[in-house]
Scaffold this motif. Structure first.
Motif, mmCIF file in Angstrom:
data_model
loop_
_atom_site.group_PDB
_atom_site.id
_atom_site.type_symbol
_atom_site.label_atom_id
_atom_site.label_comp_id
_atom_site.label_asym_id
_atom_site.label_seq_id
_atom_site.Cartn_x
_atom_site.Cartn_y
_atom_site.Cartn_z
ATOM 1 N N ASP A 203 0.015 -15.285 63.239
ATOM 2 C CA ASP A 203 0.920 -14.746 64.242
ATOM 3 C C ASP A 203 0.698 -13.228 64.248
ATOM 4 O OD1 ASP A 203 3.132 -13.458 65.355
ATOM 5 O OD2 ASP A 203 4.473 -15.115 64.859
ATOM 6 N N ALA A 204 0.112 -12.710 65.316
ATOM 7 C CA ALA A 204 -0.358 -11.319 65.327
ATOM 8 C C ALA A 204 0.746 -10.317 64.997
ATOM 9 C CB ALA A 204 -0.989 -10.998 66.672
ATOM 10 N N ALA A 205 1.911 -10.453 65.631
ATOM 11 C CA ALA A 205 2.978 -9.474 65.425
ATOM 12 C C ALA A 205 3.510 -9.545 63.995
ATOM 13 C CB ALA A 205 4.110 -9.722 66.422
ATOM 14 N N ARG A 206 3.751 -10.763 63.535
ATOM 15 C CA ARG A 206 4.259 -10.948 62.181
ATOM 16 C C ARG A 206 3.242 -10.429 61.167
ATOM 17 N NH1 ARG A 206 7.998 -14.358 59.437
ATOM 18 N NH2 ARG A 206 7.229 -15.093 57.452
ATOM 19 N N PHE A 207 1.955 -10.714 61.410
ATOM 20 C CA PHE A 207 0.942 -10.287 60.452
ATOM 21 C C PHE A 207 0.804 -8.776 60.437
ATOM 22 C CE2 PHE A 207 -3.165 -9.517 58.578
ATOM 23 C CZ PHE A 207 -3.096 -10.331 57.462
ATOM 24 N N GLN A 208 0.932 -8.138 61.608
ATOM 25 C CA GLN A 208 0.847 -6.679 61.672
ATOM 26 C C GLN A 208 1.923 -6.052 60.779
ATOM 27 O OE1 GLN A 208 -1.410 -4.795 63.015
ATOM 28 N NE2 GLN A 208 -0.394 -2.830 62.614
ATOM 29 N N ALA A 209 3.159 -6.548 60.898
ATOM 30 C CA ALA A 209 4.258 -6.024 60.075
ATOM 31 C C ALA A 209 3.973 -6.279 58.596
ATOM 32 C CB ALA A 209 5.568 -6.687 60.484
ATOM 33 N N TYR A 210 3.448 -7.478 58.306
ATOM 34 C CA TYR A 210 3.139 -7.829 56.919
ATOM 35 C C TYR A 210 2.045 -6.910 56.371
ATOM 36 C CZ TYR A 210 0.963 -10.291 53.056
ATOM 37 O OH TYR A 210 0.402 -10.580 51.855
ATOM 38 N N ALA A 211 0.970 -6.711 57.158
ATOM 39 C CA ALA A 211 -0.154 -5.886 56.711
ATOM 40 C C ALA A 211 0.311 -4.459 56.431
ATOM 41 C CB ALA A 211 -1.261 -5.899 57.757
#
Lengths: 420, 297
Positions: free
Chosen positions: A224-232
């Motif tokens: 999930d691009a948005a979720r992964f961006q926040a995670y990264a």
């Protein structure tokens, strides 16, 4: 005369061959064998097995593989050599899939209704929860108080960011080397912390307990691009504020040591470090902050049984093995072993004892109040978290890639999962 | 009488042949069969998949990199171990004082197990040398050699040289001692200086020692496992063909991880078969080249 000599030799050959065949089948061990993968409880488990033998007359041999050794490989070798243990450990679905032909249905066991976290497949109980474990962002409460930060306020990414920056600016006053103690190197085998435990923050953080939507998506090869961006960004934040020597070249001991000696404020580990912290005579107060990588508030930490005992369905001692596990879950001695001997958080409701380790206590409190997220990282294919994702975390840690590069490598790696 | 002798021969040969068959020949062919299946190491339902594992491994960046890293390590290591071992052999066969003590001392690291040695050197690389670098103000010591993807192969090679050079030195020493003293003396009388004697007399006369030592170091480097596991565990990470992979995961370790950590035993076995073929070809070429340089007395 000649003929007689020949037949004697033939007889000798046959006897030799027979002896070879017989000796290979005669090497059966007496009693039952439990193969464990937790070095830290090896002593307590052996003590309990001895007490169990004294009481029941049934011999239980504890065979611990661990300390960085490869448990799955050892178990496969045991299978090939015909020395498969009666009780062994699985760590989740990949272990279950691999060993399902050797796993007994335990639904009728008395302890099965006494726990919420037994390993279940299609409504059948097959795994005995070894314990409950939890991890989060452990903190040194004394140092936080000294810096004027209320740990109860660390419930979202902005609060954590501000706290990290504030602590970093007060390094000299607080006497710390860095804000976070976290180890990520492949060389020191620390990729289980990053590739499994930390990745699980992405997999289950902010989701209801047992929600599998994100892991299902990952297993289908997508992020999930948005979720992964926040995670990264959160991972990068942790790495940036970590003690770089520990992060890049440290092992488990150096990670524990940095936190235990008050050289860092936060510690990315679980309650299994209680004995290590006690061994370093830690006197400061410890608690758990959440891995809050989103702007929304949360207080939850990641809690689950790390592994389950299963009974070898093709072994010769199924009933004895079942009796041993039942005794562990239902007798006073068994409860004492789990909590006081091994210092673990019990998975059974009947257990009255309370663990004494500070992190174990914190895990119990979170479990009691329901502030918990699940563990889904063990649904990843065998070795994927440590061998494939681990190196990607290390590249971000040592600055070879930035968040964009990290995301690209991660996306490619996840995309290969359906083909594995 | 003749038939009786044959029976005695068979009887005496039986234990060795039986062991050889059961421990080498049978597993070898079972291994080739397993490399063409989908076996995971546990599941009894094995499906024959032909050459699929072989095509998969040739497309895997981590295996290709592992191959390159192993080749690089072998090249560096063979050169380093033999240069150091030959130098030490010259030292301990010269008239230097205390040469017997040196001979024993250089051999001792070879008696330490590779796993123990790897952890000790990991501590030296990651903790001792950076600490020395900080207190002496030497910048190049402050980052660990085995934490850099482009230097880690050299780091492993240094440790392997430290461990293995003493053993190879012993073979060179035996080679040097087998040369008749009269040859060297005759050359000296004829006015040949030391370098000339070394290159023209000593080295050609001990060519068979070079054959053995190069063979041993070549095979040993290619099969490197224990120091690899304990010193670097395959790390640190690097990027190759757009994928994050381990920069020092040599072939033996890569095979082990494929078979056991990733539960792809058949694929690991396919890598092992390929590894075997490469090793046989390379060592045959090496022995053939070296043999041509040997001189008969």
């Amino acid at each position: 005369m000649m003929k007689g000599v020949f037949s004697l030799r033939k007889l000798f050959c046959i006897l030799l061959a027979l002896a070879l065949v017989l000796t290979s089948t005669a090497a059966l061990a007496e009693g039952i064998v439990l193969s464990s993968n937790k070095v830290e409880i090896d002593g307590a488990l052996k003590e309990y097995a001895t007490a169990y033998e004294a009481q029941t007359g049934k011999k239980v041999t504890i065979d611990t593989v661990g300390g960085g050794a490869d448990y799955g490989g050892t178990l496969k070798a045991a299978l090939q050599s015909g020395a498969m243990p009666d009780i062994f450990v699985i760590e989740g679905p990949s272990g279950y899939e691999l060993w399902k032909d050797y796993i007994t249905d335990l639904s009728d066991q008395p302890w099965a209704s006494d726990t919420d976290v037994a390993y279940q497949v299609d409504g059948k109980v097959v795994g005995f929860p070894v314990a409950i474990e939890g991890y989060g962002l452990a903190y040194n409460a004394d140092l936080l108080a000294k810096a004027g930060i209320d740990p109860a306020s660390l419930t979202n990414i902005n609060a954590i960011k501000d706290a990290f920056a504030k602590l970093d600016s007060q390094k000299a006053e607080l006497g710390i080397d860095a804000v976070v103690s976290l180890a990520a190197s492949v060389t020191n085998g620390m990729t289980w912390v990053t590739g499994l435990h930390n990745f699980n923050v992405y997999l289950t953080g902010y989701l209801p307990y047992g929600d599998t939507s994100v892991i299902d998506q990952v297993l289908a090869g997508q992020l999930d691009a948005a979720r992964f961006q926040a995670y990264a960004e959160y991972v990068k934040l942790l790495f940036d504020y970590s003690d770089q020597a520990v992060l890049l070249t440290g092992n488990y001991d150096s990670q524990v040591h940095a936190f235990a000696t008050g050289k860092t404020v936060f510690f990315h580990q679980g309650n299994w470090t209680d004995p290590n912290l006690a061994a370093e005579n830690v006197s400061f107060n410890i608690g758990y902050a959440p891995h809050a990588f989103l702007p929304e508030d949360t207080q939850s930490i990641f809690v689950s049984p790390p592994s389950w005992y299963v009974v070898n369905s093709q072994g010769a001692n199924i009933d004895e093995a079942k009796a041993f596990l039942t005794a562990m879950a239902t007798t006073e001695e068994g409860h004492k072993y789990i909590v006081e001997g091994a210092g673990m958080v019990p998975a059974f409701k009947a257990v009255k004892q309370q663990p004494t380790g500070p992190l174990s206590k914190a895990v119990m409190e979170h479990a009691a109040s329901g502030d918990i997220y699940s563990w889904q990282q063990y649904k990843l294919p065998d070795g994927f978290g440590m061998n494939t994702l681990g190196p990607i975390y290390e590249l971000l840690a040592n600055g070879t890639v930035d968040i964009a590069g990290f995301t690209a490598l991660f996306t490619d790696a996840i995309a290969t999962i359906p083909t594995l | 009488m003749r038939t009786k002798n044959r029976w005695v021969n068979v009887l005496f040969l039986f234990p060795a042949v039986f062991a050889f068959l059961m421990v080498i020949v049978v597993p070898f062919f079972v291994g080739i069969y397993l490399s063409m299946t989908n076996w995971d190491g546990v599941n009894p339902n094995v499906i024959f998949t032909g050459l699929q594992n072989y095509t998969t491994i040739f497309q895997a960046p981590e295996f290709l990199y592992s191959f390159l890293a192993t080749t690089a390590f072998t090249a560096i290591n063979v050169a380093l171990v033999n240069a150091v071992a030959f130098g030490l052999a010259l030292l301990v066969t010269s008239r230097v004082r205390g040469r017997n003590v040196y001979r024993a001392a250089f051999f001792v690291p070879n008696l330490i197990g590779g796993i123990v040695l790897g952890y000790i050197w990991q501590f030296i690389f990651n903790n001792v040398l950076p600490a020395m670098g900080r207190s002496l103000g030497l910048g190049f010591l402050q980052t660990s050699l085995i934490a850099k993807a482009n230097l880690v192969v050299l780091g492993i090679s240094l440790v392997n040289t430290w461990q293995y050079a003493g053993y190879i030195m012993m073979i060179y020493v035996a080679g040097i001692q087998a040369i008749p003293a009269s040859l060297m003396e005759a050359a000296e009388t004829d006015g040949a200086n030391y370098p000339t004697r070394l290159v023209r007399i000593l080295m050609p006369m001990m060519a068979s020692a070079f054959t053995i030592c190069l063979f041993l170091t070549l095979v040993n480097s290619f099969k490197q496992f224990d120091v690899n596991v304990s010193l670097t565990n395959g790390g640190p990470a690097t990027i190759f063909m757009m994928k994050a992979i381990n920069s020092s995961e040599f072939l033996a370790l890569n095979i082990y991880n494929t078979a056991f950590a990733r539960s792809k035993l058949a694929q690991g076995q396919a890598k092992a078969v390929l590894f075997f073929v490469v090793l046989v070809v390379v060592s045959l070429i090496q022995v053939w080249v070296n043999k041509r340089k040997e001189v008969e007395m």
